[in-house]
Design a protein around this motif. Structure first.
Motif, PDB file in Angstrom:
ATOM      1  N   ASP A  61     -46.452  -0.121 -12.045  1.00  0.00           N
ATOM      2  CA  ASP A  61     -47.120  -0.572 -13.259  1.00  0.00           C
ATOM      3  C   ASP A  61     -47.894  -1.847 -12.956  1.00  0.00           C
ATOM      4  O   ASP A  61     -47.794  -2.409 -11.869  1.00  0.00           O
ATOM      5  CB  ASP A  61     -46.133  -0.758 -14.420  1.00  0.00           C
ATOM      6  CG  ASP A  61     -45.084  -1.827 -14.139  1.00  0.00           C
ATOM      7  OD1 ASP A  61     -45.355  -2.760 -13.364  1.00  0.00           O
ATOM      8  OD2 ASP A  61     -43.977  -1.730 -14.705  1.00  0.00           O
ATOM      9  N   ALA A  97     -56.304  -0.050 -12.786  1.00  0.00           N
ATOM     10  CA  ALA A  97     -55.988  -0.090 -14.218  1.00  0.00           C
ATOM     11  C   ALA A  97     -56.987  -0.928 -14.999  1.00  0.00           C
ATOM     12  O   ALA A  97     -57.181  -0.720 -16.197  1.00  0.00           O
ATOM     13  CB  ALA A  97     -54.576  -0.634 -14.425  1.00  0.00           C
ATOM     14  N   ASN A 185     -48.837   3.641 -14.905  1.00  0.00           N
ATOM     15  CA  ASN A 185     -49.529   2.552 -15.572  1.00  0.00           C
ATOM     16  C   ASN A 185     -50.385   1.734 -14.618  1.00  0.00           C
ATOM     17  O   ASN A 185     -51.424   1.195 -14.999  1.00  0.00           O
ATOM     18  CB  ASN A 185     -48.470   1.673 -16.249  1.00  0.00           C
ATOM     19  CG  ASN A 185     -49.018   0.405 -16.839  1.00  0.00           C
ATOM     20  OD1 ASN A 185     -48.986  -0.635 -16.196  1.00  0.00           O
ATOM     21  ND2 ASN A 185     -49.521   0.484 -18.060  1.00  0.00           N
ATOM     22  N   ARG A 190     -52.196   2.783 -19.101  1.00  0.00           N
ATOM     23  CA  ARG A 190     -51.574   3.355 -20.287  1.00  0.00           C
ATOM     24  C   ARG A 190     -50.049   3.328 -20.154  1.00  0.00           C
ATOM     25  O   ARG A 190     -49.513   3.374 -19.052  1.00  0.00           O
ATOM     26  CB  ARG A 190     -52.035   4.801 -20.490  1.00  0.00           C
ATOM     27  CG  ARG A 190     -53.527   4.941 -20.729  1.00  0.00           C
ATOM     28  CD  ARG A 190     -53.947   4.331 -22.031  1.00  0.00           C
ATOM     29  NE  ARG A 190     -53.253   4.944 -23.169  1.00  0.00           N
ATOM     30  CZ  ARG A 190     -53.283   4.443 -24.400  1.00  0.00           C
ATOM     31  NH1 ARG A 190     -53.952   3.338 -24.656  1.00  0.00           N
ATOM     32  NH2 ARG A 190     -52.634   5.050 -25.379  1.00  0.00           N
ATOM     33  N   PRO A 191     -49.308   3.224 -21.266  1.00  0.00           N
ATOM     34  CA  PRO A 191     -47.841   3.155 -21.194  1.00  0.00           C
ATOM     35  C   PRO A 191     -47.223   4.449 -20.691  1.00  0.00           C
ATOM     36  O   PRO A 191     -47.796   5.527 -20.829  1.00  0.00           O
ATOM     37  CB  PRO A 191     -47.432   2.864 -22.645  1.00  0.00           C
ATOM     38  CG  PRO A 191     -48.565   3.387 -23.467  1.00  0.00           C
ATOM     39  CD  PRO A 191     -49.800   3.158 -22.652  1.00  0.00           C
ATOM     40  N   ARG A 192     -46.044   4.318 -20.118  1.00  0.00           N
ATOM     41  CA  ARG A 192     -45.260   5.458 -19.652  1.00  0.00           C
ATOM     42  C   ARG A 192     -43.831   5.300 -20.163  1.00  0.00           C
ATOM     43  O   ARG A 192     -43.368   4.179 -20.374  1.00  0.00           O
ATOM     44  CB  ARG A 192     -45.241   5.531 -18.115  1.00  0.00           C
ATOM     45  CG  ARG A 192     -46.593   5.756 -17.463  1.00  0.00           C
ATOM     46  CD  ARG A 192     -47.185   7.123 -17.823  1.00  0.00           C
ATOM     47  NE  ARG A 192     -48.292   7.472 -16.957  1.00  0.00           N
ATOM     48  CZ  ARG A 192     -49.545   7.036 -17.107  1.00  0.00           C
ATOM     49  NH1 ARG A 192     -49.839   6.201 -18.098  1.00  0.00           N
ATOM     50  NH2 ARG A 192     -50.502   7.413 -16.278  1.00  0.00           N
ATOM     51  N   ASN A 195     -41.607   2.856 -18.090  1.00  0.00           N
ATOM     52  CA  ASN A 195     -41.963   1.447 -17.896  1.00  0.00           C
ATOM     53  C   ASN A 195     -40.808   0.551 -18.331  1.00  0.00           C
ATOM     54  O   ASN A 195     -40.223   0.749 -19.402  1.00  0.00           O
ATOM     55  CB  ASN A 195     -43.215   1.091 -18.702  1.00  0.00           C
ATOM     56  CG  ASN A 195     -44.483   1.630 -18.043  1.00  0.00           C
ATOM     57  OD1 ASN A 195     -44.432   2.219 -16.981  1.00  0.00           O
ATOM     58  ND2 ASN A 195     -45.602   1.431 -18.707  1.00  0.00           N
TER      59      ASN A 195
END
Length: 426
Positions: A61, A97, A185, A190-192, A195
């Motif tokens: 992330d 990202a 991420n 984008r969120p996972r 995370n």
């Protein structure tokens, strides 16, 4: 998801993860330090609906956490795990990202269960295609489902944004197995569901890590000449001036260096080599001083991470410009007070302190009492501060102004840093 520390793994899996990082560092030694910066987070397979298959790529992330599935650590070999560690690190160093097109960011709301959109899949393919050549030419064997430009029917050597544009013309996604690969991420922001809520690596620390990795790429290239072209280009972009205002700031610094190194004076500390021609007479030798530079970094609360990153890049540029004279460069953090003066050999040696109010006068006063006194004071600030009424004696002052609305004194040479591609000197 809270995530678990590495100790949650069995001893065998911990050894396997350690062996994978050693394997990866041996293949690409110039990324070894950056590789160790990624913080491993164990995600229990019981907390995922697919028994950990979503973590097959060990996704990272933007906080520099790399997520480990015990089931995938058990299933994959050391070289495979090492490949994915380097792959995810490359996404972070290339800041994929932060480059995502607007179409990718219009996904589900953060409160909804994160579901990958077709746009996210295409961006992942484009980012993987950029990385493919740089990892394969380093002797790493990529898994079959990693997007190679040739497999996508695209030319090699392009950047992710270019591959994104080319893939937009396709009516359907390529091989479903390839499109299903999720780098998390760290690839698209984008969120996972996996995370963690652990503290992220700060923006400043991430930039320091990237600067150090870029320097190691260059050093390795000079000695071994086996660095993939994409990593060389990336290092050049990190280390070389990228926007016009830096030329002006560098010119002011070079001017002081030239003025100082052009001075010569006589000294009796070291006898002249010509003393033998005049027996009984002590002749002085000529001394050419190295420039003494004090750099003030405004670390007050009004300085955001991007501004601090620009400050660090300038300190790094000055250290490289003065070469062996870098011991004559002093860096001082200042907000409403002065923090410890430092003489870093590289940017990785530098520690910033601050976060309060702003009074750059304290930093200028601290710089003027240094011994030897500085030939040049470089103040990197947003300008929302008080300034001395008069310039310090016998010292040139250059202000790198990071906010055009900031205030600067008339007696200083000011380089206005507004936005990439623009510059103003006053």
């Amino acid at each position: 998801m809270s995530g678990l520390p590495l100790d949650a793994l069995s001893p065998e899996l911990r050894r396997k993860w350690a062996a994978a990082r050693v394997w990866a560092a041996h293949r690409m030694p110039y990324l070894a330090n950056a590789l160790l910066t990624m913080d491993p987070v164990v995600v229990p397979d019981t907390e995922l609906t697919d028994d950990g298959a979503a973590l097959r790529r060990f996704p990272a992330d933007t906080g520099w956490h790399i997520h480990l599935s015990p089931a995938e650590l058990e299933r994959q070999s050391v070289p495979q795990i090492g490949f994915w560690a380097l792959h995810q690190l490359a996404h972070l160093l290339r800041e994929h990202a932060a480059q995502v097109p607007a179409a990718v960011t219009h996904g589900p709301d953060a409160d909804e269960p994160p579901v990958r959109t077709p746009e996210q899949q295409v961006w992942n393919l484009a980012a993987d295609a950029e990385l493919h050549g740089d990892l394969s030419t380093a002797g790493l064997e990529a898994p079959a489902d990693v997007a190679a430009p040739a497999a996508l029917g695209l030319p090699g050597g392009e950047l992710a944004r270019r591959y994104w544009t080319l893939l937009q013309d396709r009516t359907e996604l390529p091989d479903p197995a390839m499109a299903a690969g999720d780098c998390g991420n760290g690839c698209d922001g984008r969120p996972r569901p996996w995370n963690c809520d652990w503290p992220p690596l700060s923006r400043t620390s991430a930039q320091l890590t990237a600067l150090e990795a870029a320097r190691r790429v260059r050093e390795h290239q000079r000695t071994r000449d086996d660095v993939p072209g994409g990593w060389r280009r990336w290092a050049d972009e990190i280390l070389e001036p990228r926007v016009n205002w830096r030329r002006q700031l560098a010119a002011q610094i070079r001017r002081t260096i030239a003025d100082t190194t052009g001075r010569v004076d006589f000294t009796y500390r070291r006898p002249s080599r010509r003393a033998g021609s005049v027996p009984g007479v002590v002749l002085p030798s000529l001394r050419q001083p190295a420039p003494v530079i004090a750099m003030l970094i405004d670390t007050s609360g009004s300085m955001n991470d991007d501004m601090l990153g620009q400050c660090l890049a300038e300190v790094d540029a000055v250290l490289r410009a003065v070469g062996i004279g870098r011991r004559q460069v002093t860096v001082i953090s200042v907000d409403a007070r002065v923090y410890r003066a430092q003489n870093p050999r590289t940017i990785a040696d530098l520690t910033l302190g601050g976060g309060g109010g702003t009074d750059i006068r304290a930093g200028i006063e601290a710089a003027t009492v240094l011994r030897p006194p500085p030939d040049l004071i470089v103040a990197l600030t947003d300008g929302h501060t008080l300034w001395p009424d008069a310039p310090p004696p016998r010292t040139r002052v250059v202000v790198g102004l990071l906010d055009p609305a900031g205030r600067v004194p008339d007696w200083a040479t000011t380089v206005v840093i507004s936005e990439p591609g623009s510059e103003e000197v006053r």
